[in-house]
Design an enzyme around this catalytic site. Structure first.
Site, short mmCIF file in Angstrom:
data_model
loop_
_atom_site.label_atom_id
_atom_site.label_comp_id
_atom_site.label_asym_id
_atom_site.label_seq_id
_atom_site.Cartn_x
_atom_site.Cartn_y
_atom_site.Cartn_z
N TRP A 153 42.15 84.66 3.05
CA TRP A 153 41.41 83.46 3.45
C TRP A 153 41.09 83.51 4.93
CZ3 TRP A 153 45.21 78.73 2.37
CH2 TRP A 153 46.48 79.02 2.88
N ASN A 154 40.05 82.70 5.28
CA ASN A 154 39.57 82.65 6.66
C ASN A 154 39.53 81.20 7.11
OD1 ASN A 154 38.68 85.51 6.76
ND2 ASN A 154 37.21 84.82 5.21
N HIS A 158 25.03 71.02 11.74
CA HIS A 158 23.63 71.34 11.44
C HIS A 158 23.41 72.84 11.63
CE1 HIS A 158 22.38 67.04 11.24
NE2 HIS A 158 23.58 66.97 11.80
N ASP A 170 20.74 66.70 6.56
CA ASP A 170 20.67 65.69 7.62
C ASP A 170 20.87 64.31 6.99
OD1 ASP A 170 19.94 67.77 9.31
OD2 ASP A 170 18.00 66.91 9.87
N HIS A 227 22.42 60.79 11.44
CA HIS A 227 22.15 61.85 12.41
C HIS A 227 21.25 61.36 13.55
CE1 HIS A 227 21.17 65.72 14.09
NE2 HIS A 227 20.01 65.86 13.50
N HIS A 229 12.77 63.31 11.60
CA HIS A 229 14.08 62.74 11.89
C HIS A 229 13.98 61.23 12.11
CE1 HIS A 229 15.00 66.99 12.82
NE2 HIS A 229 16.24 66.66 12.56
#
Ligand code: MN
Length: 259
Positions: free
Chosen positions: A63-64, A71, A77, A81, A209
């Protein structure tokens, strides 16, 4: 809908008459991340560090740990945000309505226009021309702008010169049309962010956005493989990680497509 129709869908998935298309880019340290001008803070790239891999730190497991900005790569989004969407009580990744994360996709192919003009701006007349051919965009749809940008990589993907980034995206009028006249649920693109490269100079700046999130609607950026979807008829599934008070997150985006 009956339980039987849902089981028919399961059958279609197992026999391949409905296929699953992956709309996601691979996340790695080279995954392009949006770059902001001075003096704004930058979002970090993806990084990964080994915890153990069949060694003294973990003899039977691998595992890491990873880190990145919310983002980064193919990502979601949330309304929270943007300053225009900050007051919605259901506007962050932990509070949004999960019913709105699965919906029909309308794929608007402007790949040729975007190749001819990297600063191509989608206007309402482009959307209306698409509707004349494919039918009206339904309320609750995810509108996905195909540009074939996912076929680019590295510096070509961000496409920045001394004037700034050059990449296609929607005009304020296009966003207003999709929100007010069509009441779509979300807006998705193949580029690094949901707005055009030059959108900082639009009025209002960054209309995808500002306007989409101001209307409590969602965005998807850095999508891949939109060229494998029909103009209409696919269902997309796009649930972000349930980060508390999250503004977005990397995610796996899948499309169900009739074969
Ligand atoms: Mn974003």
């Amino acid at each position: 809908m009956s339980a039987q129709s849902l089981m028919q869908l399961a059958g279609a998935l197992s026999t391949g008459t409905v296929k699953v298309v992956d709309l996601t880019q691979v996340l790695n340290p080279e995954t392009p991340v949006i770059q902001l001008p001075e003096p704004f803070a930058q979002s970090p790239a993806f990084s990964s560090e080994l915890i153990s891999q069949f060694d003294d730190d973990g003899p039977a497991w691998y595992w890491n740990k990873f880190s990145c900005g919310e983002h980064c790569g193919t990502h979601f989004d949330a309304p929270g945000h943007w300053i225009s969407g900050q007051d919605y009580s259901d506007g962050t990744t932990d509070t949004l309505d999960v019913n709105q994360l699965v919906g029909p996709a309308c794929v608007l192919d402007f790949s040729r226009e975007s190749a001819d003009n990297n600063d191509f701006v989608l206007e309402p007349e482009h959307i209306k021309a698409w509707e004349a051919e494919h039918g009206e965009i339904e309320a609750g749809a995810w509108v996905l702008m195909r540009t074939d940008w996912h076929k680019r990589s590295g510096a070509d993907f961000l496409n920045i010169d001394e004037e700034g980034p050059h990449s296609p995206g929607p005009s304020p009028a296009a966003m207003q049309f999709l929100i007010e006249e069509r009441n779509i649920q979300g807006w998705g693109v193949e580029t690094v962010g949901t707005d055009a490269g030059a959108a900082g100079g639009f009025e209002p700046p960054f209309p995808a956005h500002f306007m989409m999130h101001g209307a409590n609607k969602f965005g998807l950026a850095s999508l891949a493989n939109l060229d494998q979807l029909p103009a209409k008829g696919a269902i997309i599934i796009a649930p972000p990680l349930k980060i508390e008070n999250g503004s977005g997150s990397p995610l796996r985006v899948l499309a169900l497509v009739p074969a």
